[in-house]
Design an enzyme around this catalytic site. Sequence first.
Site, mmCIF file in Angstrom:
data_model
loop_
_atom_site.group_PDB
_atom_site.id
_atom_site.type_symbol
_atom_site.label_atom_id
_atom_site.label_comp_id
_atom_site.label_asym_id
_atom_site.label_seq_id
_atom_site.Cartn_x
_atom_site.Cartn_y
_atom_site.Cartn_z
ATOM 1 N N GLU A 53 14.740 -115.177 -5.315
ATOM 2 C CA GLU A 53 14.521 -116.660 -4.817
ATOM 3 C C GLU A 53 13.695 -116.404 -3.450
ATOM 4 O OE1 GLU A 53 17.992 -118.763 -4.593
ATOM 5 O OE2 GLU A 53 16.956 -120.513 -3.218
ATOM 6 N N HIS A 65 20.635 -115.257 1.525
ATOM 7 C CA HIS A 65 21.959 -115.427 0.703
ATOM 8 C C HIS A 65 21.946 -114.415 -0.649
ATOM 9 C CE1 HIS A 65 19.970 -119.094 -1.459
ATOM 10 N NE2 HIS A 65 20.506 -118.250 -2.272
ATOM 11 N N HIS A 109 21.339 -113.361 -7.921
ATOM 12 C CA HIS A 109 19.839 -113.454 -7.181
ATOM 13 C C HIS A 109 19.946 -112.923 -5.966
ATOM 14 C CE1 HIS A 109 21.180 -117.596 -6.669
ATOM 15 N NE2 HIS A 109 20.296 -117.556 -5.640
HETATM 16 C C1 LIG Z 1 17.973 -123.592 -6.554
HETATM 17 C C2 LIG Z 1 19.224 -124.075 -5.841
HETATM 18 C C3 LIG Z 1 20.195 -122.588 -5.396
HETATM 19 C C4 LIG Z 1 19.420 -122.422 -4.055
HETATM 20 O O1 LIG Z 1 19.507 -121.012 -3.483
HETATM 21 O O2 LIG Z 1 18.848 -123.063 -3.502
HETATM 22 C C5 LIG Z 1 20.187 -121.399 -6.222
HETATM 23 O O3 LIG Z 1 19.840 -120.360 -5.945
HETATM 24 S S1 LIG Z 1 20.405 -122.081 -8.080
HETATM 25 C C6 LIG Z 1 20.431 -120.431 -8.845
HETATM 26 C C7 LIG Z 1 20.207 -120.806 -10.563
HETATM 27 N N1 LIG Z 1 18.910 -121.327 -10.601
HETATM 28 C C8 LIG Z 1 17.996 -120.248 -11.351
HETATM 29 O O4 LIG Z 1 18.362 -119.033 -11.422
HETATM 30 C C9 LIG Z 1 16.603 -120.826 -11.668
HETATM 31 C C10 LIG Z 1 15.843 -119.501 -11.924
HETATM 32 N N2 LIG Z 1 16.338 -118.856 -13.222
HETATM 33 C C11 LIG Z 1 15.724 -119.199 -14.473
HETATM 34 O O5 LIG Z 1 14.884 -119.540 -14.749
HETATM 35 C C12 LIG Z 1 16.460 -118.208 -15.738
HETATM 36 O O6 LIG Z 1 17.672 -118.107 -15.205
HETATM 37 C C13 LIG Z 1 15.828 -116.825 -16.143
HETATM 38 C C14 LIG Z 1 14.366 -117.323 -16.678
HETATM 39 C C15 LIG Z 1 15.960 -115.938 -14.936
HETATM 40 C C16 LIG Z 1 16.808 -116.349 -17.130
HETATM 41 O O7 LIG Z 1 16.688 -117.380 -18.011
HETATM 42 P P1 LIG Z 1 18.010 -117.129 -19.269
HETATM 43 O O8 LIG Z 1 19.155 -116.603 -18.834
HETATM 44 O O9 LIG Z 1 18.099 -118.337 -20.063
HETATM 45 O O10 LIG Z 1 17.083 -116.076 -20.063
HETATM 46 P P2 LIG Z 1 17.471 -114.926 -21.079
HETATM 47 O O11 LIG Z 1 18.926 -114.833 -21.079
HETATM 48 O O12 LIG Z 1 16.550 -114.429 -22.125
HETATM 49 O O13 LIG Z 1 16.975 -113.731 -19.807
HETATM 50 C C17 LIG Z 1 15.868 -113.250 -19.652
HETATM 51 C C18 LIG Z 1 15.784 -111.801 -19.404
HETATM 52 O O14 LIG Z 1 15.989 -111.870 -17.995
HETATM 53 C C19 LIG Z 1 17.315 -111.215 -17.725
HETATM 54 N N3 LIG Z 1 18.083 -111.865 -16.650
HETATM 55 C C20 LIG Z 1 18.586 -113.045 -16.915
HETATM 56 N N4 LIG Z 1 19.306 -113.503 -15.563
HETATM 57 C C21 LIG Z 1 18.795 -112.545 -14.685
HETATM 58 C C22 LIG Z 1 19.262 -112.269 -13.627
HETATM 59 N N5 LIG Z 1 19.963 -113.226 -12.840
HETATM 60 N N6 LIG Z 1 19.239 -111.200 -12.799
HETATM 61 C C23 LIG Z 1 18.463 -110.198 -13.932
HETATM 62 N N7 LIG Z 1 18.170 -110.419 -14.953
HETATM 63 C C24 LIG Z 1 18.163 -111.544 -15.558
HETATM 64 C C25 LIG Z 1 18.024 -111.215 -19.165
HETATM 65 O O15 LIG Z 1 18.942 -110.192 -19.069
HETATM 66 C C26 LIG Z 1 16.991 -110.766 -20.163
HETATM 67 O O16 LIG Z 1 16.540 -109.588 -19.972
HETATM 68 P P3 LIG Z 1 16.537 -108.847 -21.405
HETATM 69 O O17 LIG Z 1 16.281 -107.499 -21.072
HETATM 70 O O18 LIG Z 1 15.755 -109.409 -22.266
HETATM 71 O O19 LIG Z 1 18.161 -109.162 -21.840
HETATM 72 CO CO LIG Z 2 20.054 -119.326 -4.373
#
Ligand SMILES: CC[C@H](C(=O)O)C(=O)SCCNC(=O)CCNC(=O)[C@H](O)C(C)(C)COP(=O)(O)OP(=O)(O)OC[C@H]1O[C@@H](n2cnc3c(N)ncnc32)[C@H](O)[C@@H]1OP(=O)(O)O
Ligand SMILES: [Co+2]
Length: 139
Positions: A130, A8, A81
């Site tokens: 993921e 997905h 993602h």
């Molecule tokens: C699990 C159920 C379901 C499934 O399919 O089964 C799902 O998929 S649920 C989806 C939601 N859950 C998650 O996304 C869990 C993993 N994600 C995380 O741990 C955080 O979102 C993380 C660590 C990727 C980012 O955390 P946060 O946004 O709080 O941190 P920052 O804002 O400081 O970001 C750090 C840095 O990463 C860049 N960033 C954040 N999100 C994304 C993204 N989706 N794609 C690409 N890049 C991303 C952000 O821009 C920051 O970069 P910087 O250059 O420092 O600005």
């Molecule tokens: Co997902």
Amino acid sequence: MKLGRLNHVGVATPSIESSIAHYRETMRAEVIREPFDLPEQKVKVCFVDTPNSQIELIEPLGEDSPLTNFLAKNPLGGQHHLCFEVPDIDEARAYFEGKGKRILGPTRIGAHGTPIFFLHPKDMEGVLTEIMESPRQAH
Ligand SMILES: CC[C@H](C(=O)O)C(=O)SCCNC(=O)CCNC(=O)[C@H](O)C(C)(C)COP(=O)(O)OP(=O)(O)OC[C@H]1O[C@@H](n2cnc3c(N)ncnc32)[C@H](O)[C@@H]1OP(=O)(O)O
Ligand SMILES: [Co+2]
């Protein structure tokens, strides 16, 4: 590790209801699944089926959802993602650890009811990735 199908594309949204209307009316998708909450993952989820994959609509559930910061930066929502299937989640985890890729948190059960984990976007060409054990492989 053997790469499986693209399961997905995760799309974050401030409102799953309005996104469902978009996919039904504009994209002519058959949205037949009801949204459901995944409290342990702090998201509300709704799958939109396409002929060869799914859009996973995700909306924050609760205050400290992993989507909160993303939506603060992207108020309309957007591509969040990619999720790829693998035959064995434990083997895949060891493989990516061996490559020095940061794994975000423990392996846990995802929205398809099989084990998943996430890889940090900064280690994955900017793509939050993921990894999910293929449903047919679940033990
Ligand atoms: C699990 C159920 C379901 C499934 O399919 O089964 C799902 O998929 S649920 C989806 C939601 N859950 C998650 O996304 C869990 C993993 N994600 C995380 O741990 C955080 O979102 C993380 C660590 C990727 C980012 O955390 P946060 O946004 O709080 O941190 P920052 O804002 O400081 O970001 C750090 C840095 O990463 C860049 N960033 C954040 N999100 C994304 C993204 N989706 N794609 C690409 N890049 C991303 C952000 O821009 C920051 O970069 P910087 O250059 O420092 O600005
Ligand atoms: Co997902």
